[in-house]
Design a protein around this motif. Sequence first.
Motif, mmCIF file in Angstrom:
data_model
loop_
_atom_site.group_PDB
_atom_site.id
_atom_site.type_symbol
_atom_site.label_atom_id
_atom_site.label_comp_id
_atom_site.label_asym_id
_atom_site.label_seq_id
_atom_site.Cartn_x
_atom_site.Cartn_y
_atom_site.Cartn_z
ATOM 1 N N ALA A 16 0.892 -1.146 -0.024
ATOM 2 C CA ALA A 16 0.110 0.141 -0.120
ATOM 3 C C ALA A 16 0.866 1.195 -0.046
ATOM 4 O O ALA A 16 0.549 2.408 -0.643
ATOM 5 N N ALA A 17 2.027 1.191 0.859
ATOM 6 C CA ALA A 17 2.622 2.361 0.872
ATOM 7 C C ALA A 17 3.686 2.810 -0.779
ATOM 8 O O ALA A 17 3.785 3.831 -0.998
ATOM 9 N N MET A 18 3.656 1.717 -1.077
ATOM 10 C CA MET A 18 4.288 1.771 -2.606
ATOM 11 C C MET A 18 3.567 2.436 -3.655
ATOM 12 O O MET A 18 4.072 3.310 -4.365
ATOM 13 N N VAL A 19 2.257 2.272 -3.402
ATOM 14 C CA VAL A 19 1.460 2.677 -4.588
ATOM 15 C C VAL A 19 0.571 4.007 -4.326
ATOM 16 O O VAL A 19 0.694 5.068 -5.069
ATOM 17 N N ARG A 20 0.128 4.498 -3.172
ATOM 18 C CA ARG A 20 -0.657 5.831 -2.988
ATOM 19 C C ARG A 20 -0.023 6.758 -3.324
ATOM 20 O O ARG A 20 1.121 7.211 -2.816
ATOM 21 N N VAL A 21 -0.605 7.440 -4.384
ATOM 22 C CA VAL A 21 0.146 8.661 -4.854
ATOM 23 C C VAL A 21 -0.552 9.973 -4.256
ATOM 24 O O VAL A 21 -1.802 9.864 -4.170
ATOM 25 N N LYS A 22 0.109 11.057 -3.978
ATOM 26 C CA LYS A 22 -0.530 12.260 -3.498
ATOM 27 C C LYS A 22 -0.675 13.323 -4.574
ATOM 28 O O LYS A 22 0.205 13.693 -5.329
ATOM 29 N N ALA A 23 -1.872 14.006 -4.758
ATOM 30 C CA ALA A 23 -2.029 14.894 -5.917
ATOM 31 C C ALA A 23 -0.838 16.045 -5.781
ATOM 32 O O ALA A 23 -0.478 16.296 -6.875
ATOM 33 N N TYR A 24 -0.674 16.530 -4.719
ATOM 34 C CA TYR A 24 0.333 17.463 -4.645
ATOM 35 C C TYR A 24 1.797 17.099 -5.261
ATOM 36 O O TYR A 24 2.611 17.862 -5.763
ATOM 37 N N GLU A 25 2.008 15.724 -5.123
ATOM 38 C CA GLU A 25 3.225 15.345 -5.482
ATOM 39 C C GLU A 25 3.360 15.216 -7.097
ATOM 40 O O GLU A 25 4.222 15.328 -7.718
ATOM 41 N N LEU A 26 1.828 14.867 -7.476
ATOM 42 C CA LEU A 26 1.761 14.634 -9.047
ATOM 43 C C LEU A 26 1.907 15.999 -9.801
ATOM 44 O O LEU A 26 2.526 16.085 -10.731
ATOM 45 N N ARG A 27 1.477 17.071 -8.898
ATOM 46 C CA ARG A 27 1.465 18.083 -9.920
ATOM 47 C C ARG A 27 2.918 18.856 -9.885
ATOM 48 O O ARG A 27 3.214 19.817 -11.048
ATOM 49 N N SER A 28 3.835 18.376 -9.228
ATOM 50 C CA SER A 28 5.061 18.944 -9.396
ATOM 51 C C SER A 28 5.832 18.164 -10.553
ATOM 52 O O SER A 28 7.008 18.446 -10.723
ATOM 53 N N LYS A 29 5.242 17.023 -11.134
ATOM 54 C CA LYS A 29 5.969 16.319 -12.077
ATOM 55 C C LYS A 29 5.549 16.825 -13.637
ATOM 56 O O LYS A 29 4.407 17.545 -13.712
ATOM 57 N N THR A 30 6.259 16.556 -14.490
ATOM 58 C CA THR A 30 5.976 16.888 -15.880
ATOM 59 C C THR A 30 4.880 16.090 -16.516
ATOM 60 O O THR A 30 4.625 15.065 -15.891
ATOM 61 N N SER A 31 4.457 16.410 -17.593
ATOM 62 C CA SER A 31 3.327 15.587 -18.417
ATOM 63 C C SER A 31 4.060 14.072 -18.652
ATOM 64 O O SER A 31 3.322 13.251 -18.545
ATOM 65 N N LYS A 32 5.182 14.181 -18.968
ATOM 66 C CA LYS A 32 5.677 13.080 -19.719
ATOM 67 C C LYS A 32 5.801 11.970 -18.458
ATOM 68 O O LYS A 32 5.660 10.937 -18.692
#
Length: 93
Positions: A22-38
């Motif tokens: 479970a720890a490996m999978v759950r992604v946080k939206a604020y972490e995703l927003r800092s990533k590029t589209s690629k």
Amino acid sequence: FGSSGTFPHGASPLGASAPRLAAMVRVKAYELRSKTSKELLKELDDMKNELAQLRVAKVSGGAASKLAKIKIVRKSIARILTVYNQKQKAEAR
């Protein structure tokens, strides 16, 4: 089972890997927003592959921890797509 009704050798019914999965999978939206589209698309691809593997495990009678993980992975895919679409919309403006 031991006399106390627990599993032998301190094993849990879900197996030792349940919390780690479970720890490996759950992604946080604020972490995703800092990533590029690629990076988002790469992560999306990884999640979809993982979901496919979990569905195979479900059909072949996988562990309970894997069945519970399907929901987490689906939600994570939804989060990634949401952030990705928000990015695309913002770039179009």
